[in-house]
Design a protein around this motif. Sequence first.
Motif, PDB file in Angstrom:
ATOM      1  N   ARG B 191       1.079  -1.275  -0.153  1.00 37.17           N
ATOM      2  CA  ARG B 191       0.043  -0.027   0.039  1.00 37.17           C
ATOM      3  C   ARG B 191       0.914   1.280   0.075  1.00 37.17           C
ATOM      4  O   ARG B 191       2.138   1.124   0.247  1.00 37.17           O
ATOM      5  N   PRO B 192       0.252   2.335  -0.346  1.00 37.59           N
ATOM      6  CA  PRO B 192       1.260   3.657  -0.411  1.00 37.59           C
ATOM      7  C   PRO B 192       1.880   3.846   0.878  1.00 37.59           C
ATOM      8  O   PRO B 192       3.006   4.508   1.020  1.00 37.59           O
ATOM      9  N   ASP B 193       1.144   3.421   2.197  1.00 44.93           N
ATOM     10  CA  ASP B 193       1.800   3.947   3.270  1.00 44.93           C
ATOM     11  C   ASP B 193       2.912   2.753   3.660  1.00 44.93           C
ATOM     12  O   ASP B 193       3.286   2.937   4.816  1.00 44.93           O
ATOM     13  N   GLY B 194       3.117   1.936   3.007  1.00 44.23           N
ATOM     14  CA  GLY B 194       4.570   1.048   3.139  1.00 44.23           C
ATOM     15  C   GLY B 194       4.179  -0.129   3.659  1.00 44.23           C
ATOM     16  O   GLY B 194       4.658  -1.366   3.678  1.00 44.23           O
ATOM     17  N   SER B 195       2.818  -0.200   4.338  1.00 48.48           N
ATOM     18  CA  SER B 195       2.175  -1.449   4.955  1.00 48.48           C
ATOM     19  C   SER B 195       2.019  -2.364   3.533  1.00 48.48           C
ATOM     20  O   SER B 195       2.017  -1.978   2.282  1.00 48.48           O
ATOM     21  N   ALA B 196       1.436  -3.650   3.744  1.00 49.05           N
ATOM     22  CA  ALA B 196       1.149  -4.568   2.660  1.00 49.05           C
ATOM     23  C   ALA B 196       0.144  -5.628   3.054  1.00 49.05           C
ATOM     24  O   ALA B 196      -0.204  -6.064   4.163  1.00 49.05           O
ATOM     25  N   ALA B 197      -0.856  -5.862   1.931  1.00 51.01           N
ATOM     26  CA  ALA B 197      -1.741  -6.962   2.407  1.00 51.01           C
ATOM     27  C   ALA B 197      -0.968  -8.234   2.304  1.00 51.01           C
ATOM     28  O   ALA B 197       0.033  -8.569   1.447  1.00 51.01           O
ATOM     29  N   ARG B 198      -1.372  -9.109   3.309  1.00 47.31           N
ATOM     30  CA  ARG B 198      -0.742 -10.667   3.316  1.00 47.31           C
ATOM     31  C   ARG B 198      -1.056 -11.478   1.864  1.00 47.31           C
ATOM     32  O   ARG B 198      -2.280 -11.596   1.484  1.00 47.31           O
ATOM     33  N   LEU B 199      -0.199 -12.084   1.558  1.00 44.12           N
ATOM     34  CA  LEU B 199      -0.326 -12.580   0.358  1.00 44.12           C
ATOM     35  C   LEU B 199      -0.443 -14.412   0.519  1.00 44.12           C
ATOM     36  O   LEU B 199       0.618 -15.027   1.044  1.00 44.12           O
ATOM     37  N   LYS B 200      -1.667 -14.759  -0.143  1.00 44.32           N
ATOM     38  CA  LYS B 200      -1.766 -16.210  -0.130  1.00 44.32           C
ATOM     39  C   LYS B 200      -1.598 -16.832  -1.455  1.00 44.32           C
ATOM     40  O   LYS B 200      -2.205 -16.152  -2.297  1.00 44.32           O
ATOM     41  N   VAL B 201      -0.689 -17.893  -1.572  1.00 46.35           N
ATOM     42  CA  VAL B 201      -0.622 -18.222  -2.858  1.00 46.35           C
ATOM     43  C   VAL B 201      -0.965 -19.549  -2.943  1.00 46.35           C
ATOM     44  O   VAL B 201      -0.888 -20.640  -2.161  1.00 46.35           O
ATOM     45  N   ILE B 202      -1.886 -19.649  -3.879  1.00 41.70           N
ATOM     46  CA  ILE B 202      -2.685 -20.842  -4.382  1.00 41.70           C
ATOM     47  C   ILE B 202      -2.097 -21.771  -5.206  1.00 41.70           C
ATOM     48  O   ILE B 202      -1.736 -21.171  -6.391  1.00 41.70           O
ATOM     49  N   PHE B 203      -1.782 -23.134  -5.013  1.00 42.46           N
ATOM     50  CA  PHE B 203      -1.121 -23.807  -6.050  1.00 42.46           C
ATOM     51  C   PHE B 203      -1.967 -24.608  -6.933  1.00 42.46           C
ATOM     52  O   PHE B 203      -1.806 -25.141  -7.993  1.00 42.46           O
ATOM     53  N   GLU B 204      -3.357 -24.667  -6.456  1.00 39.57           N
ATOM     54  CA  GLU B 204      -4.285 -25.814  -7.289  1.00 39.57           C
ATOM     55  C   GLU B 204      -3.703 -27.019  -7.271  1.00 39.57           C
ATOM     56  O   GLU B 204      -3.252 -27.641  -8.375  1.00 39.57           O
ATOM     57  N   THR B 205      -3.790 -27.554  -6.280  1.00 36.20           N
ATOM     58  CA  THR B 205      -3.033 -28.877  -6.058  1.00 36.20           C
ATOM     59  C   THR B 205      -3.692 -30.017  -6.854  1.00 36.20           C
ATOM     60  O   THR B 205      -2.721 -30.910  -7.315  1.00 36.20           O
ATOM     61  N   GLY B 206      -4.849 -29.929  -6.998  1.00 37.87           N
ATOM     62  CA  GLY B 206      -5.362 -30.987  -8.078  1.00 37.87           C
ATOM     63  C   GLY B 206      -4.805 -30.816  -9.163  1.00 37.87           C
ATOM     64  O   GLY B 206      -4.961 -31.894 -10.000  1.00 37.87           O
TER      65      GLY B 206
END
Lengths: 476, 330
Positions: B191-206
């Motif tokens: 974000r502009p204020d330097g903070s960030a959204a947490r990132l979840k990474v989806i692999f689509e294991t199927g």
Amino acid sequence: MAFEYAPAPESRSVVDIAPSYGLFIDGEFREASDGKVFKTVSPSTEEVLSEVAQASAEDVDAAVKAARKAFEKWSALPGSERAKYLFRIARIIQERSRELAVLETLDNGKPIKETRDADLPLVAAHFFYYAGWADKLGHAGFGANPKPLGVAGQVIPWNFPLLMLAWKIAPALAAGNTVVLKPAETTPLSALFFADICRQAGLPKGVVNILTGDGTAGAALVAHDGIDKVAFTGSTAVGKAIARTVAGTDKRLSLELGGKGANIVFDDAPIDQAVEGIVNGIFFNQGQVCCAGSRLLVQESIQDELLDALKRRMSTLRVGDPLDKNTDVGAINSAEQLARITALADSGEAEGAERWAPACELPDAGYWFAPTIFTNVTQAHRIAREEIFGPVLSVLSFRTPAEAVAKANNSQYGLSAGIWTEKGSRMLAVADKLRAGVIWANTFNKFDPTSPFGGYKESGFGREGGRHGLEAYLDV
Amino acid sequence: MPTVPANGNEAAERLASMAAVTASDGALRRFLHGLPGVDPVGLEARAAALGTRSIKTTAKAYAIDLAISMIDLTTLEGADTPGKVRALSAKALNPDPTDRETPRTAAVCVYPDMVATAAEAVRGSDVKVASVATAFPAGRAALPVKLADTADAVAAGAHEIDMVIDRGAFLAGRYLSVFEEIKAVKEACRRPDGSAARLKVIFETGELSTYDNIRRASWLGMLAGADFIKTSTGKVAVNATPANTLLMLEAVRDFRDATGVQVGVKPAGGIRTTKDAMKFLVLVNETVGEEWLTNEWFRFGASSLLNDLLMQRQKLSTGRYSGPDYVTVD
């Protein structure tokens, strides 16, 4: 810990244990001829469960005569008729499996998780499997019309009481023999319940006879002139004594004795599954398994990593009340066995190996031994050579496949081994060189009635299970 | 080495120490293919064995409340409307109207265009807004489109971004391209204020199909800066299973041992009953332990699971089963 599992005990009320039991001879329960009895206790609490008869030489004689008498008709039945009885027994075992699982856990001390998920399903599977052979003996590769031997005298151990009974009785009956079976002194109850199942199934009198008692009853049985076959599972020392007894007679003999199984982990092994396999190999049934993977041979290049993972995993083992459904490791079967394990473990320490066990609280009453591993073990240590028959793992290292094979084979025993590698060619090459009756690849302690089981060297001879298991009960 | 969360500034330094393995496509391939293999039979047997744990009374009460607090309450339908998203958000804030003691869910999970509506609905609470992004669920779009999709969701107020990896690139062996894409999306989470959204990474294991691939994808995602690794979109035939979740838990455990960086795990899709949820919590408990037993580090991507948990919760407190009419349908 935040997520503590609340106690989840299996109910004892599903099993009704009588205050006393007699011997099962000729289809009926009767007292010992001299009236002697002994007590059987629950190893996890030392509570007396029941009092059972101590068979005398006279009782052995009566049981063998009953079996001999029953043999004529039983062996003359068409195989398809014998199969009906065996299928019926298998189904009753399945129907009563919860009761039998609780009983076995009480008398033996092993976790209910194991009796429920391993022992009982395998017991039923063995009866189903050999029921299927009863009318196909002519197609088993032993001639067109193979004959049974006659009366089989069978002596079984305390580590898998009902399962060892199934391994012995199912093929014997399928082949047309009758049996006299002596369960171990510390675990007589499930065999007596099996006697009741034989009655429930309408099995003809005298086809199965159960004699409870100590070693003297077993010795009298194997020495009896009226039996044609001796089958024994137990310690190598007793096995040797039995071999001496039957030498010079025309009795057939099969022995399934001790072991010091090597679990070999190569550096390309699937590590997480190898750790599970090591744990299952040595802590299943508190390590009281003849084919236990009691020697871990690990490639030196991954030794530290593997041992860290193993210790972390061992710290999650739940030791305690065998009736609790979440218990992983139960009680040692007897005070005598506990003393043997303790003495050998102490010798490991005295000889300079490094001992480690996770922090775990052991109950005050009963017979308990924490899951333990020894590192810095060498081939010269007693704990690397002698069968401990308890939850104690000896860790040795190797550098090359050739060294792994040499160390694995450097044992008086040759019952089981395990190989862990992702490389199929290495798996096959190493399996080919190991002198062990059962070799597991990327797994351990997996059993199936279709698969023959037995040993090399001082682990015994003869095979149980599969088509091969029929040979021990046919006149071939 | 002290543990640091994957979303903190220290984590970037720790990951920089692993830069050698991501320096080239060849180096990354050698590293990922050098990870220990997975024996499928053994993995599934272990997951099944842990599934036999018997969770009763106090342990069950604890596990139910914990599971509720870990849910990313999800609606990802073409038919989603502001009304539907507001209803879902209300449910997340107040799962059981008959018992205000019931924990809130961790988050609501929506498509990017619904983020503003959801953020408005949960404002002032600790319930997070998670948004899928990067051309979810197929991920078949150009990188600038995916980054714009992400930035748009973050700007609209998303606290968390659930991205999908490019499975096509992964299966074709172009690991570095997958890695760079995750890194770029992580950057777009700022974000502009330097903070960030947490990132979840989806692999689509199927779609990755083999356990070896799932282990490699897990390490790849974590090396690229994932805050969470997530099994599935919920849009294919095989979604979260005990075995693939166990494998990913082993991966976050090993990654923390190697780097000191703690990463979360989110199984998603197909977890519908309390019994299922308990099995997953047992996997967490006995694989990575209590440090992961919070909604900071473990989530369930689910929708119908919540009502089953609520019915079981009511059963524990009242001693009798209620029924589907005693929980809200949203």
